[in-house]
Design an enzyme around this catalytic site. Structure first.
Site, PDB file in Angstrom:
ATOM      1  N   GLU A   1      37.033   9.914  14.238  1.00 14.42           N
ATOM      2  CA  GLU A   1      37.035  11.212  13.566  1.00 14.42           C
ATOM      3  C   GLU A   1      37.399  12.330  14.546  1.00 14.42           C
ATOM      4  O   GLU A   1      37.771  12.088  15.686  1.00 14.42           O
ATOM      5  CB  GLU A   1      35.673  11.473  12.903  1.00 14.42           C
ATOM      6  CG  GLU A   1      35.681  11.295  11.386  1.00 14.42           C
ATOM      7  CD  GLU A   1      36.605  12.269  10.684  1.00 14.42           C
ATOM      8  OE1 GLU A   1      36.940  13.323  11.272  1.00 14.42           O
ATOM      9  OE2 GLU A   1      37.009  11.976   9.541  1.00 14.42           O
TER      10      GLU A   1
ATOM     11  N   HIS B   1      31.171  13.363   2.409  1.00 11.25           N
ATOM     12  CA  HIS B   1      31.929  13.824   1.250  1.00 11.25           C
ATOM     13  C   HIS B   1      31.767  12.800   0.132  1.00 11.25           C
ATOM     14  O   HIS B   1      31.887  11.588   0.357  1.00 11.25           O
ATOM     15  CB  HIS B   1      33.408  13.984   1.595  1.00 11.25           C
ATOM     16  CG  HIS B   1      33.663  14.991   2.671  1.00 11.25           C
ATOM     17  ND1 HIS B   1      34.900  15.150   3.268  1.00 11.25           N
ATOM     18  CD2 HIS B   1      32.849  15.899   3.269  1.00 11.25           C
ATOM     19  CE1 HIS B   1      34.830  16.102   4.172  1.00 11.25           C
ATOM     20  NE2 HIS B   1      33.600  16.566   4.201  1.00 11.25           N
TER      21      HIS B   1
ATOM     22  N   ARG C   1      41.053  22.525   1.593  1.00 11.49           N
ATOM     23  CA  ARG C   1      39.777  21.924   1.965  1.00 11.49           C
ATOM     24  C   ARG C   1      38.727  22.956   2.390  1.00 11.49           C
ATOM     25  O   ARG C   1      37.693  22.582   2.919  1.00 11.49           O
ATOM     26  CB  ARG C   1      39.990  20.926   3.111  1.00 11.49           C
ATOM     27  CG  ARG C   1      40.876  19.764   2.729  1.00 11.49           C
ATOM     28  CD  ARG C   1      41.240  18.889   3.940  1.00 11.49           C
ATOM     29  NE  ARG C   1      42.173  17.835   3.574  1.00 11.49           N
ATOM     30  CZ  ARG C   1      41.824  16.603   3.243  1.00 11.49           C
ATOM     31  NH1 ARG C   1      40.547  16.263   3.232  1.00 11.49           N
ATOM     32  NH2 ARG C   1      42.732  15.698   2.925  1.00 11.49           N
TER      33      ARG C   1
ATOM     34  N   ASP D   1       0.840  -1.189   0.000  1.00 16.90           N
ATOM     35  CA  ASP D   1       0.000   0.000   0.000  1.00 16.90           C
ATOM     36  C   ASP D   1       0.880   1.245   0.000  1.00 16.90           C
ATOM     37  O   ASP D   1       1.464   1.605   1.011  1.00 16.90           O
ATOM     38  CB  ASP D   1      -0.904  -0.021   1.243  1.00 16.90           C
ATOM     39  CG  ASP D   1      -1.778   1.218   1.357  1.00 16.90           C
ATOM     40  OD1 ASP D   1      -1.800   2.019   0.397  1.00 16.90           O
ATOM     41  OD2 ASP D   1      -2.429   1.386   2.405  1.00 16.90           O
TER      42      ASP D   1
ATOM     43  N   GLU E   1      34.404   7.314  11.312  1.00 17.26           N
ATOM     44  CA  GLU E   1      34.256   7.257   9.857  1.00 17.26           C
ATOM     45  C   GLU E   1      34.753   5.906   9.373  1.00 17.26           C
ATOM     46  O   GLU E   1      35.816   5.436   9.791  1.00 17.26           O
ATOM     47  CB  GLU E   1      35.050   8.371   9.174  1.00 17.26           C
ATOM     48  CG  GLU E   1      34.935   8.353   7.647  1.00 17.26           C
ATOM     49  CD  GLU E   1      35.676   9.509   6.993  1.00 17.26           C
ATOM     50  OE1 GLU E   1      36.433   9.261   6.027  1.00 17.26           O
ATOM     51  OE2 GLU E   1      35.510  10.660   7.452  1.00 17.26           O
TER      52      GLU E   1
ATOM     53  N   GLU F   1      32.084   9.165   1.798  1.00 18.81           N
ATOM     54  CA  GLU F   1      32.753   9.028   3.092  1.00 18.81           C
ATOM     55  C   GLU F   1      31.744   9.407   4.174  1.00 18.81           C
ATOM     56  O   GLU F   1      31.497  10.582   4.417  1.00 18.81           O
ATOM     57  CB  GLU F   1      33.983   9.935   3.159  1.00 18.81           C
ATOM     58  CG  GLU F   1      35.000   9.673   2.057  1.00 18.81           C
ATOM     59  CD  GLU F   1      36.091  10.735   1.992  1.00 18.81           C
ATOM     60  OE1 GLU F   1      36.079  11.648   2.848  1.00 18.81           O
ATOM     61  OE2 GLU F   1      36.928  10.680   1.078  1.00 18.81           O
TER      62      GLU F   1
ATOM     63  N   GLU G   1      35.652  15.858  -5.432  1.00 20.11           N
ATOM     64  CA  GLU G   1      35.060  15.613  -4.115  1.00 20.11           C
ATOM     65  C   GLU G   1      34.125  16.761  -3.751  1.00 20.11           C
ATOM     66  O   GLU G   1      34.573  17.890  -3.530  1.00 20.11           O
ATOM     67  CB  GLU G   1      36.155  15.481  -3.052  1.00 20.11           C
ATOM     68  CG  GLU G   1      35.610  15.236  -1.652  1.00 20.11           C
ATOM     69  CD  GLU G   1      36.685  15.292  -0.576  1.00 20.11           C
ATOM     70  OE1 GLU G   1      36.751  14.357   0.246  1.00 20.11           O
ATOM     71  OE2 GLU G   1      37.466  16.272  -0.554  1.00 20.11           O
TER      72      GLU G   1
ATOM     73  N   ARG H   1      31.922  18.324  -0.959  1.00 19.06           N
ATOM     74  CA  ARG H   1      32.103  18.181   0.483  1.00 19.06           C
ATOM     75  C   ARG H   1      30.899  18.588   1.326  1.00 19.06           C
ATOM     76  O   ARG H   1      30.906  18.402   2.535  1.00 19.06           O
ATOM     77  CB  ARG H   1      33.325  19.004   0.912  1.00 19.06           C
ATOM     78  CG  ARG H   1      34.615  18.498   0.281  1.00 19.06           C
ATOM     79  CD  ARG H   1      35.795  19.443   0.524  1.00 19.06           C
ATOM     80  NE  ARG H   1      36.056  19.698   1.918  1.00 19.06           N
ATOM     81  CZ  ARG H   1      36.702  18.873   2.747  1.00 19.06           C
ATOM     82  NH1 ARG H   1      37.145  17.700   2.283  1.00 19.06           N
ATOM     83  NH2 ARG H   1      36.907  19.185   3.998  1.00 19.06           N
TER      84      ARG H   1
ATOM     85  N   GLU I   1      30.354   9.808   7.911  1.00 15.90           N
ATOM     86  CA  GLU I   1      30.718   9.962   9.317  1.00 15.90           C
ATOM     87  C   GLU I   1      29.478   9.749  10.178  1.00 15.90           C
ATOM     88  O   GLU I   1      28.355  10.001   9.742  1.00 15.90           O
ATOM     89  CB  GLU I   1      31.292  11.359   9.554  1.00 15.90           C
ATOM     90  CG  GLU I   1      32.577  11.617   8.772  1.00 15.90           C
ATOM     91  CD  GLU I   1      33.009  13.056   8.767  1.00 15.90           C
ATOM     92  OE1 GLU I   1      34.220  13.319   8.651  1.00 15.90           O
ATOM     93  OE2 GLU I   1      32.132  13.943   8.859  1.00 15.90           O
TER      94      GLU I   1
END
Length: 448
Positions: free
Chosen positions: A192, A248, A320, A57, A199, A135, A337, A339, A137
């Site tokens: 982490e 990420h 970064r 359903d 992670e 990745e 990547e 982020r 976490e």
């Protein structure tokens, strides 16, 4: 090396059911928010399920169907079959993910997995396949005496810390083993930056397999943590004053011969024009689909300056602080990547929008501009303005508004999912906005 799957046909699965003494199969799919929906069928009914599907359903599922058109069918995908390693070996239990169909056999347009499959087909028409390596976490907290989750820390460790600081290493090791038993190829598992934060990275794969694996990963992590008396949460920012949890997403495109089209050894930074255009497409559209990559009110408590949060819409091959980073690896490992996504997102929708945005960039030859070399966190507001650096939406309301005006997102996910997702998220924001929160009481009650 990519993830390889040993289950390709229904015959493979039926043989595995017999060999592993599987008694029950948990059929699974996700609603538009990425929440797992599941029910069990006896293993002797699995062959019929492969042939005819399993009726359910749809009116009871978030954003799926109205009462008058509620009948839907789940068609199991053999490649997603997994025996659950934490269940008994005798009378074992397995899991299988399915695609949602209408009674006439046509795909249900509100099925997130169908949205991703449709986008994959569009990429294939252009000669591309997408690979993704996320990745994820998460935090491990203690349960109270009633088995309810708390935010009580399990350790005070930091990045890459080991025992005795990483006191939850035993449960993380149990999670690692369960993931490997479920077919994952792990690449890294560690503590982490924040206390009680972890992670575990698994090997990249094609985008559909990876989206399925994200759902499986969260399911396994939560199950094993509970078995060991912990609570695993993928909430983006459960604690004030420390880093939040991200997802990420490393992504690349290959051609029909398996060559990485992001790599060009003739350019100074090893990036092809295709890679640059792909980056340009992501930067061009990211604000429009931030409500999907960062889908909760809490997501935006993570996306604030000061906690390595990727909030600035720039790209860089050297630091970064940008939203998009290009890891140093070149050749087959050349990748982009992104982020900002967090693990609360629906991976099918998030990956579909990433891919679609990148393809738009390639088709339109979108110039991403120059790589930002400076640490954006250290720039003044005037310097950022002069450099044309802007931020992601600052809260869920802003993200909803950006998505609401996006023809790109509507076209990618389809009218049904677009309208239902915005409706659900608007209700979530309105509910949050109307609540009185503890911060308000702590700040105002004693002085006003």
């Amino acid at each position: 090396m990519k993830i390889e799957n040993k289950y390709q046909t229904k015959e493979d699965v039926l043989q595995a059911v017999t060999e592993n003494d599987v008694k029950f199969i948990r059929t699974q799919f996700t609603d538009i928010m990425g929440m797992i929906k599941s029910w069990a069928i006896p293993s002797e009914d699995l062959e019929d399920a492969f042939n005819d599907g399993v009726m359910f359903d749809g009116s009871s599922i978030e954003g799926f169907a109205r009462i008058e058109e509620s009948d839907m069918i789940l068609m199991p995908d053999p490649s997603t079959f997994r025996v659950l390693p934490w269940r008994p070996s005798e009378g074992a239990v397995a899991r299988i993910i399915g695609d949602i169909k209408m009674p006439d056999g046509t795909p249900f347009e509100g099925d997130p997995r169908y949205v991703l499959k449709k986008t994959i087909a569009e990429a294939a028409e252009l000669g591309y396949n997408m690979d993704v390596g996320p990745e994820l976490e998460f935090f491990l907290f203690k349960l109270d005496e009633h088995g309810n989750p708390t935010t009580e820390l399990t350790d005070t460790g930091g990045y890459f810390d080991f025992a005795p600081l990483d006191k939850a290493q035993d449960v993380r090791r149990a999670i690692d083993f369960a993931l490997e038993d479920t077919g994952f190829k792990l690449e890294a598992s560690h503590h982490e930056v924040a206390p009680s934060q972890h992670e575990i990275n698994f090997r990249f794969g094609d985008v559909l397999t990876t989206a399925d694996n994200v759902i499986t990963f969260k399911y396994v992590v939560k199950s094993i943590a509970t078995h060991h008396g912990y609570y695993a949460t993928f909430m983006p920012k459960p604690l004030y004053g420390v880093n939040g949890s991200g997802m990420h997403s490393n992504q690349s495109l290959t051609d029909k011969n398996g060559n990485n089209v992001f790599y060009d050894p003739e350019t100074p930074n090893g990036l092809s024009d295709t890679a640059r255009y792909y980056i340009g497409g992501l930067l061009d559209h990211i604000s429009e689909f931030t409500a999907i990559t960062n889908p909760t009110v809490n997501s935006y408590k993570r996306l604030v300056p000061g906690y390595e949060a990727p909030i600035y819409i720039t790209w860089s091959d050297s630091n970064r602080s940008s939203l998009i980073r290009i890891p140093a690896t070149r050749g087959k490992g050349t990748r982009v990547e992104l982020r900002c996504p967090d693990p609360a997102c629906n991976p099918y929708l998030a990956f579909a929008l990433m891919l679609s945005a990148g393809l738009n960039g390639i088709k339109n030859k979108t110039d991403p501009g120059d790589s930002v070399k400076r640490n954006i966190f250290e720039l003044t507001e005037t310097e950022k303005k002069d450099m044309g650096i802007y931020s992601l939406p600052g809260n869920l309301r802003e993200a909803i508004d950006a998505m609401k005006n996006s023809d790109f997102v509507r076209q990618t996910v389809g009218d049904h999912l677009f309208e239902n997702y915005l409706c659900a998220k608007t209700k979530e924001w309105d509910n949050y906005k109307a609540r009185v929160h503890q911060w308000e009481l702590d700040t105002y009650l004693g002085i006003l």
